[in-house]
Write an enzyme that holds these catalytic residues in place. Structure first.
Site, PDB file in Angstrom:
ATOM      1  N   ASP B  78     -80.500 -69.203 -31.925  1.00 28.84           N
ATOM      2  CA  ASP B  78     -81.717 -68.407 -32.075  1.00 28.84           C
ATOM      3  C   ASP B  78     -82.489 -68.267 -30.762  1.00 28.84           C
ATOM      4  OD1 ASP B  78     -81.396 -67.815 -34.872  1.00 28.84           O
ATOM      5  OD2 ASP B  78     -81.872 -69.913 -35.290  1.00 28.84           O
ATOM      6  N   HIS B 164     -78.713 -83.442 -36.313  1.00 28.47           N
ATOM      7  CA  HIS B 164     -77.590 -82.977 -37.131  1.00 28.47           C
ATOM      8  C   HIS B 164     -76.351 -82.797 -36.246  1.00 28.47           C
ATOM      9  CE1 HIS B 164     -76.311 -81.188 -40.998  1.00 28.47           C
ATOM     10  NE2 HIS B 164     -75.391 -80.649 -40.218  1.00 28.47           N
ATOM     11  N   HIS B 166     -73.591 -81.410 -34.277  1.00 25.77           N
ATOM     12  CA  HIS B 166     -73.263 -80.026 -33.941  1.00 25.77           C
ATOM     13  C   HIS B 166     -72.829 -79.914 -32.493  1.00 25.77           C
ATOM     14  CE1 HIS B 166     -77.298 -80.326 -32.198  1.00 25.77           C
ATOM     15  NE2 HIS B 166     -77.063 -79.217 -31.527  1.00 25.77           N
ATOM     16  N   GLN B 168     -72.185 -76.650 -29.279  1.00 25.88           N
ATOM     17  CA  GLN B 168     -72.570 -75.296 -28.915  1.00 25.88           C
ATOM     18  C   GLN B 168     -71.404 -74.594 -28.222  1.00 25.88           C
ATOM     19  OE1 GLN B 168     -76.543 -74.499 -27.399  1.00 25.88           O
ATOM     20  NE2 GLN B 168     -76.953 -76.687 -27.320  1.00 25.88           N
ATOM     21  N   PHE B 315     -78.921 -93.462 -13.721  1.00 24.75           N
ATOM     22  CA  PHE B 315     -79.667 -92.278 -13.300  1.00 24.75           C
ATOM     23  C   PHE B 315     -78.947 -91.644 -12.123  1.00 24.75           C
ATOM     24  CE2 PHE B 315     -82.925 -94.599 -15.567  1.00 24.75           C
ATOM     25  CZ  PHE B 315     -83.664 -93.598 -16.172  1.00 24.75           C
ATOM     26  N   TYR B 319     -80.338 -90.260  -4.314  1.00 28.03           N
ATOM     27  CA  TYR B 319     -79.148 -90.249  -3.467  1.00 28.03           C
ATOM     28  C   TYR B 319     -78.071 -89.343  -4.054  1.00 28.03           C
ATOM     29  CZ  TYR B 319     -75.510 -91.691  -0.251  1.00 28.03           C
ATOM     30  OH  TYR B 319     -74.537 -91.680   0.713  1.00 28.03           O
ATOM     31  N   GLU B 320     -77.909 -89.415  -5.374  1.00 29.11           N
ATOM     32  CA  GLU B 320     -76.863 -88.633  -6.032  1.00 29.11           C
ATOM     33  C   GLU B 320     -77.136 -87.132  -5.924  1.00 29.11           C
ATOM     34  OE1 GLU B 320     -78.399 -91.258  -7.190  1.00 29.11           O
ATOM     35  OE2 GLU B 320     -76.859 -92.749  -7.635  1.00 29.11           O
TER      36      GLU B 320
END
Ligand SMILES: O=P(O)(O)O[C@H]1O[C@H](CO)[C@@H](O)[C@H](O)[C@H]1O
Ligand SMILES: O=P(O)(O)O[C@H]1O[C@H](CO)[C@@H](O)[C@H](O)[C@H]1O
Lengths: 351, 351
Positions: B78, B164, B166, B168, B315, B319-320
């Site tokens: 939607d 729920h 699901h 995509q 995380f 640096y990443e």
């Protein structure tokens, strides 16, 4: 057929620094959010906590005692991801199982002796001291290391595990993935177009004004045309500068001022201490110091995750990790929101 | 000088699917964590909630009423990031301000009528139905679209906004960044080495066993040599398969079984419903359907963020984001931990 409107019609934008695309779907801001909400950052951090290893006088994990510092303070990370003396994994590898040596050093730099202060609330002269230390670090570590990554993770949301204002420096004997991309893209651009990419870019953005957030005589902050994070910004000098140590005293003062203005706007956006990861990219160092690196332009990236309020962030997850980064408002909309915000910090105003 | 030990000595590993490197610093697992802790996922989700737009019989944002479905259920998102009819931004752009048209479609697929169930707790026959729908989607949307990205964001931590079960599907008329990389890398590998990259890789991992998590006659799950997320896995067929629709009935049953085993282990690791983003990568579709795409091998990526417990995640921040992805345990350690876990779900055991 309607004419193209970037606020209404999804499209892709090209990031010339990373040679990749971002999907801009601004119409999607309308969707309701029922997912995870972030804890707003704490507001009652004690100015001094003797149990916080970053405070003046505290004992750190390795048993060392911090001095009673009254400005910036630097020490080696007690749990470094990079150490100077790791042995080499060798080089005789199958193409699917390749490894190589990684050597380096990790440091932490406290910005200020107080735990309850952040950069936007510090005095310009105090921020200037941070900038001078950053420049010194590039000289000192850049002599031996190829890449010196200065970065700040601000806020628990960005994995920051200590509220005391600080940044980190990870220097390495290799060029990491991101600077490798920036190196290649900037090199190709200069070759093809005869001018360093980000020098040209700053000039064009200063002219267009639509993505400018703050600017002064020496610096420009824009939400880049290709921004991926909602309020991502790019901080650029107007002059062609390869690395932090080249900045003049005047340019450093001017940088302190523009950082304070940008970060104040960030905090004012949702009236919360704004989380982000930021870091500096300048020309590589080590053996590159002897090479012509004029395709580089010094810049800082700010990557803040908040999207719609102090508690609603953008998640870069399924589609973004597996297919393509995607954003929910246009860079021009983000720039306008930031631009029109006041430059007096909401906490100062309230007191 | 000590000899190289990947558990003790940081090093870089090469990801041949993305042509990039990951920094492995396993000694860093020892550092204490005082940062953000995650809320463990909710355990008392009602089986049916009439106000949840994904439940059978619910009214969705656009006013449509869901059928009383008893298996999978598909509908158009939607609030889609990709719409089929966005106008073209034109093509006459300055190199620093390039945009291009993005068209597509976004769908949501519920796995099951119940909100309080997840894939590892579903019956193999129920999972098989999900797999059949995935294959159908590639046929249906792949006829017109270049890339059909099937993905699941599981858990609030991964930006999932509805409990729920699901997934995509976002299909697009362009090849997104990640598949563009996978396309180039796999193409180059076949050309250079005479065998599809991931076919060779699966064979070598099955032989070595050190990174295998679960396997059966048709499928193999490994923590790839170049994994970035702590417990990241790669799900591979043993046979050379370009796209999901090619899978035989037997291979689909076998896939349902291995998914159930993998996801059960994931949940058992920290005795929590394990968050992740996952998705399928197969050969591109649309006009590529007519081309020789034999350098591709179908595979699924699982990217779970948890690192040390149900509440401590990795995380990927400063640096990443600015320099290089980094991990805190070796892929071999992660594979061993997952391998030795039981295959009976902790929730089933407890009842
Ligand atoms: O579509 P959802 O589940 O509401 O949204 C989630 O997945 C999308 C695709 O990865 C992301 O763009 C969103 O940031 C995330 O919150
Ligand atoms: O070193 P810190 O602040 O404890 O850790 C934080 O920053 C590092 C560098 O970006 C990351 O690798 C960690 O995952 C993050 O939690």
């Amino acid at each position: 057929k309607p004419t193209f409107d970037p606020k209404e019609h999804q499209h892709l934008r090209y990031n010339p620094l990373r040679d990749s695309w971002v999907l801009v779907s601004a119409h999607r801001m309308k969707r309701p959010w029922k997912g995870q909400v972030e804890k707003p950052s704490e507001d009652n951090i004690p100015r001094h906590d003797p149990n916080n290893p970053l405070c003046p006088g505290s004992v750190r994990a390795n048993g060392e005692v911090n001095p009673e510092y009254d400005s910036t303070f630097m020490f080696e990370n007690d749990f470094p991801a990079l150490q100077p003396d790791a042995p080499d994994p060798g080089s005789d590898h199958h193409p699917l199982f390749q490894s190589k040596a990684a050597r380096g050093i990790c440091k932490v730099m406290c910005f200020h002796p107080w735990s309850d202060i952040t950069l936007p609330l510090m005095q310009p002269a105090e921020i200037r001291k941070v900038i001078d230390k950053w420049a010194d670090l590039i000289v000192e570590l850049g002599a031996a290391y190829t890449w010196v990554q200065i970065f700040e993770n601000k806020g628990a949301m960005m994995g920051c595990s200590n509220p005391h204002p600080h940044c980190q420096v990870w220097a390495s004997n290799f060029l990491p993935n991101e600077p490798t991309l920036a190196e290649r893209c900037q090199r190709d651009f200069l070759q093809k177009h005869g001018e360093p990419m980000l020098v040209q870019y700053a000039r064009m953005e200063a002219q267009a004004q639509v993505r400018v957030v703050v600017e002064n005589e020496h610096w420009l902050v824009v939400v880049p045309y290709w921004a991926t994070w909602p309020f991502q910004t790019l901080l650029l000098p107007r002059r062609h500068v390869l690395r932090l140590p080249e900045l003049t005293a005047q340019e450093r003062d001017s940088l302190a001022s523009i950082m304070k203005r940008l970060l104040t706007k960030y905090d004012n956006l949702f009236e919360v201490s704004f989380s982000y990861s930021m870091g500096w990219h300048g020309a590589p160092t080590g053996s590159y110091l002897k090479e012509d690196m004029s395709h580089w332009q010094l810049h800082a990236h700010y990557y803040p995750p908040l999207l719609r309020s102090a508690t609603i962030r953008k998640f870069m997850v399924g589609y973004e990790m597996l297919a393509n980064e995607q954003r929910d408002l246009t860079p021009e909309q983000a720039a306008e929101q930031l631009r029109k915000l006041g430059e007096e910090h909401y906490k100062v105003k309230k007191t």
